[in-house]
Design a protein around this motif. Sequence first.
Motif, PDB file in Angstrom:
ATOM      1  N   VAL A  58     -15.851 -60.719  55.710  1.00 31.51           N
ATOM      2  CA  VAL A  58     -14.793 -61.741  55.611  1.00 31.51           C
ATOM      3  C   VAL A  58     -14.551 -62.376  56.979  1.00 31.51           C
ATOM      4  CG1 VAL A  58     -12.317 -62.074  55.222  1.00 31.51           C
ATOM      5  CG2 VAL A  58     -13.680 -60.775  53.588  1.00 31.51           C
ATOM      6  N   PHE A  59     -14.502 -61.570  58.028  1.00 32.31           N
ATOM      7  CA  PHE A  59     -14.313 -62.117  59.374  1.00 32.31           C
ATOM      8  C   PHE A  59     -15.488 -63.009  59.776  1.00 32.31           C
ATOM      9  CE2 PHE A  59     -11.369 -58.491  60.955  1.00 32.31           C
ATOM     10  CZ  PHE A  59     -10.315 -59.075  60.286  1.00 32.31           C
ATOM     11  N   ALA A  60     -16.714 -62.597  59.435  1.00 31.66           N
ATOM     12  CA  ALA A  60     -17.893 -63.389  59.796  1.00 31.66           C
ATOM     13  C   ALA A  60     -17.901 -64.729  59.065  1.00 31.66           C
ATOM     14  CB  ALA A  60     -19.162 -62.614  59.480  1.00 31.66           C
ATOM     15  N   VAL A  61     -17.533 -64.721  57.799  1.00 31.96           N
ATOM     16  CA  VAL A  61     -17.483 -65.974  57.043  1.00 31.96           C
ATOM     17  C   VAL A  61     -16.379 -66.873  57.591  1.00 31.96           C
ATOM     18  CG1 VAL A  61     -16.935 -66.950  54.786  1.00 31.96           C
ATOM     19  CG2 VAL A  61     -18.504 -65.023  54.961  1.00 31.96           C
ATOM     20  N   ALA A  62     -15.254 -66.289  57.947  1.00 28.11           N
ATOM     21  CA  ALA A  62     -14.138 -67.085  58.470  1.00 28.11           C
ATOM     22  C   ALA A  62     -14.442 -67.659  59.851  1.00 28.11           C
ATOM     23  CB  ALA A  62     -12.877 -66.239  58.531  1.00 28.11           C
ATOM     24  N   SER A  63     -15.280 -66.961  60.630  1.00 27.52           N
ATOM     25  CA  SER A  63     -15.564 -67.435  61.986  1.00 27.52           C
ATOM     26  C   SER A  63     -16.574 -68.568  62.009  1.00 27.52           C
ATOM     27  CB  SER A  63     -16.080 -66.288  62.848  1.00 27.52           C
ATOM     28  OG  SER A  63     -17.368 -65.888  62.429  1.00 27.52           O
ATOM     29  N   GLY A  64     -17.292 -68.773  60.925  1.00 23.81           N
ATOM     30  CA  GLY A  64     -18.243 -69.884  60.862  1.00 23.81           C
ATOM     31  C   GLY A  64     -19.531 -69.566  61.586  1.00 23.81           C
ATOM     32  N   ASP A  65     -19.952 -70.464  62.467  1.00 23.05           N
ATOM     33  CA  ASP A  65     -21.233 -70.299  63.141  1.00 23.05           C
ATOM     34  C   ASP A  65     -21.133 -69.473  64.421  1.00 23.05           C
ATOM     35  OD1 ASP A  65     -19.747 -72.177  64.410  1.00 23.05           O
ATOM     36  OD2 ASP A  65     -21.412 -73.521  64.855  1.00 23.05           O
ATOM     37  N   GLY A  66     -20.020 -68.846  64.676  1.00 24.10           N
ATOM     38  CA  GLY A  66     -19.856 -68.035  65.881  1.00 24.10           C
ATOM     39  C   GLY A  66     -20.350 -66.617  65.736  1.00 24.10           C
ATOM     40  N   LEU A  67     -20.981 -66.275  64.608  1.00 24.48           N
ATOM     41  CA  LEU A  67     -21.395 -64.897  64.350  1.00 24.48           C
ATOM     42  C   LEU A  67     -22.468 -64.425  65.314  1.00 24.48           C
ATOM     43  CD1 LEU A  67     -21.271 -62.372  62.607  1.00 24.48           C
ATOM     44  CD2 LEU A  67     -22.967 -63.404  61.126  1.00 24.48           C
ATOM     45  N   ILE A  68     -23.482 -65.247  65.581  1.00 21.66           N
ATOM     46  CA  ILE A  68     -24.600 -64.805  66.410  1.00 21.66           C
ATOM     47  C   ILE A  68     -24.146 -64.560  67.842  1.00 21.66           C
ATOM     48  CG2 ILE A  68     -26.897 -65.437  67.271  1.00 21.66           C
ATOM     49  CD1 ILE A  68     -26.753 -64.772  64.276  1.00 21.66           C
ATOM     50  N   GLY A  69     -23.349 -65.420  68.385  1.00 20.60           N
ATOM     51  CA  GLY A  69     -22.876 -65.246  69.758  1.00 20.60           C
ATOM     52  C   GLY A  69     -21.919 -64.080  69.906  1.00 20.60           C
ATOM     53  N   GLU A  70     -21.283 -63.696  68.828  1.00 21.69           N
ATOM     54  CA  GLU A  70     -20.297 -62.627  68.865  1.00 21.69           C
ATOM     55  C   GLU A  70     -20.825 -61.333  68.242  1.00 21.69           C
ATOM     56  OE1 GLU A  70     -17.450 -62.864  70.439  1.00 21.69           O
ATOM     57  OE2 GLU A  70     -17.904 -64.936  70.956  1.00 21.69           O
ATOM     58  N   LEU A  71     -22.129 -61.178  68.137  1.00 14.36           N
ATOM     59  CA  LEU A  71     -22.706 -60.015  67.479  1.00 14.36           C
ATOM     60  C   LEU A  71     -22.288 -58.688  68.118  1.00 14.36           C
ATOM     61  CD1 LEU A  71     -24.437 -59.237  65.102  1.00 14.36           C
ATOM     62  CD2 LEU A  71     -26.428 -59.307  66.604  1.00 14.36           C
ATOM     63  N   PRO A  72     -22.281 -58.550  69.448  1.00 13.69           N
ATOM     64  CA  PRO A  72     -21.823 -57.276  70.023  1.00 13.69           C
ATOM     65  C   PRO A  72     -20.371 -56.957  69.667  1.00 13.69           C
ATOM     66  CG  PRO A  72     -22.984 -58.556  71.664  1.00 13.69           C
ATOM     67  CD  PRO A  72     -22.807 -59.438  70.475  1.00 13.69           C
ATOM     68  N   THR A  73     -19.529 -57.972  69.644  1.00 14.06           N
ATOM     69  CA  THR A  73     -18.131 -57.760  69.282  1.00 14.06           C
ATOM     70  C   THR A  73     -18.004 -57.376  67.816  1.00 14.06           C
ATOM     71  OG1 THR A  73     -17.506 -59.418  70.912  1.00 14.06           O
ATOM     72  CG2 THR A  73     -15.851 -58.825  69.284  1.00 14.06           C
ATOM     73  N   VAL A  74     -18.796 -58.008  66.965  1.00 11.63           N
ATOM     74  CA  VAL A  74     -18.756 -57.700  65.536  1.00 11.63           C
ATOM     75  C   VAL A  74     -19.216 -56.258  65.296  1.00 11.63           C
ATOM     76  CG1 VAL A  74     -19.811 -58.259  63.304  1.00 11.63           C
ATOM     77  CG2 VAL A  74     -19.001 -60.082  64.786  1.00 11.63           C
ATOM     78  N   LEU A  75     -20.290 -55.845  65.955  1.00  5.73           N
ATOM     79  CA  LEU A  75     -20.787 -54.479  65.778  1.00  5.73           C
ATOM     80  C   LEU A  75     -19.787 -53.451  66.301  1.00  5.73           C
ATOM     81  CD1 LEU A  75     -24.562 -54.871  66.651  1.00  5.73           C
ATOM     82  CD2 LEU A  75     -23.530 -54.542  64.410  1.00  5.73           C
ATOM     83  N   ALA A  76     -19.213 -53.719  67.460  1.00  2.00           N
ATOM     84  CA  ALA A  76     -18.220 -52.798  68.012  1.00  2.00           C
ATOM     85  C   ALA A  76     -17.001 -52.695  67.101  1.00  2.00           C
ATOM     86  CB  ALA A  76     -17.801 -53.253  69.410  1.00  2.00           C
ATOM     87  N   SER A  77     -16.555 -53.825  66.592  1.00  2.00           N
ATOM     88  CA  SER A  77     -15.391 -53.790  65.705  1.00  2.00           C
ATOM     89  C   SER A  77     -15.720 -53.088  64.391  1.00  2.00           C
ATOM     90  CB  SER A  77     -14.869 -55.199  65.438  1.00  2.00           C
ATOM     91  OG  SER A  77     -15.824 -55.952  64.727  1.00  2.00           O
ATOM     92  N   PHE A  78     -16.963 -53.227  63.909  1.00  2.00           N
ATOM     93  CA  PHE A  78     -17.374 -52.546  62.683  1.00  2.00           C
ATOM     94  C   PHE A  78     -17.252 -51.033  62.845  1.00  2.00           C
ATOM     95  CE2 PHE A  78     -20.834 -50.624  60.134  1.00  2.00           C
ATOM     96  CZ  PHE A  78     -20.355 -50.939  58.881  1.00  2.00           C
ATOM     97  N   PHE A  79     -17.764 -50.495  63.945  1.00  2.00           N
ATOM     98  CA  PHE A  79     -17.700 -49.054  64.152  1.00  2.00           C
ATOM     99  C   PHE A  79     -16.270 -48.573  64.426  1.00  2.00           C
ATOM    100  CE2 PHE A  79     -22.243 -49.797  65.188  1.00  2.00           C
ATOM    101  CZ  PHE A  79     -22.755 -49.079  64.119  1.00  2.00           C
ATOM    102  N   LEU A  80     -15.477 -49.398  65.095  1.00  2.00           N
ATOM    103  CA  LEU A  80     -14.070 -49.039  65.290  1.00  2.00           C
ATOM    104  C   LEU A  80     -13.308 -49.060  63.972  1.00  2.00           C
ATOM    105  CD1 LEU A  80     -13.231 -50.856  68.628  1.00  2.00           C
ATOM    106  CD2 LEU A  80     -13.342 -48.403  68.221  1.00  2.00           C
ATOM    107  N   PHE A  81     -13.602 -50.037  63.116  1.00  2.00           N
ATOM    108  CA  PHE A  81     -12.986 -50.074  61.790  1.00  2.00           C
ATOM    109  C   PHE A  81     -13.341 -48.827  60.987  1.00  2.00           C
ATOM    110  CE2 PHE A  81     -12.781 -54.987  61.554  1.00  2.00           C
ATOM    111  CZ  PHE A  81     -11.513 -54.972  62.092  1.00  2.00           C
TER     112      PHE A  81
END
Length: 102
Positions: A67-90
């Motif tokens: 849901v966060f990735a879809v809401a962020s639009g095209d910023g997913l690739i540039g924010e991949l480390p943040t997304v992965l870190a947040s996934f494991f923290l979640f």
Amino acid sequence: MSDARREMDRKDKATLKVIGIVVAVLSLLVLFGVRWVGGLIGMGSEGVGWQTAFVSALIVSTVLVVVFAVASGDGLIGELPTVLASFFLFIAFFTVSIAMIL
């Protein structure tokens, strides 16, 4: 330099770190407080267990990150480390929360 491209000030970064630590500590205190109060009034002594809590946390975290990735639009690739870190923290947060509360 435009406002959108401006770097954060050192004081702002330090303040943001302190706020994050305070929020994390308060969250843990609330979770342990709920568990302690639940023990006092005899809420569900068995619970769901760590394995079930982990599977549930994995599903909830995956849905939340998508849901966060879809809401962020095209910023997913540039924010991949943040997304992965947040996934494991979640996963860690939801596993402990589900195991303690349920």
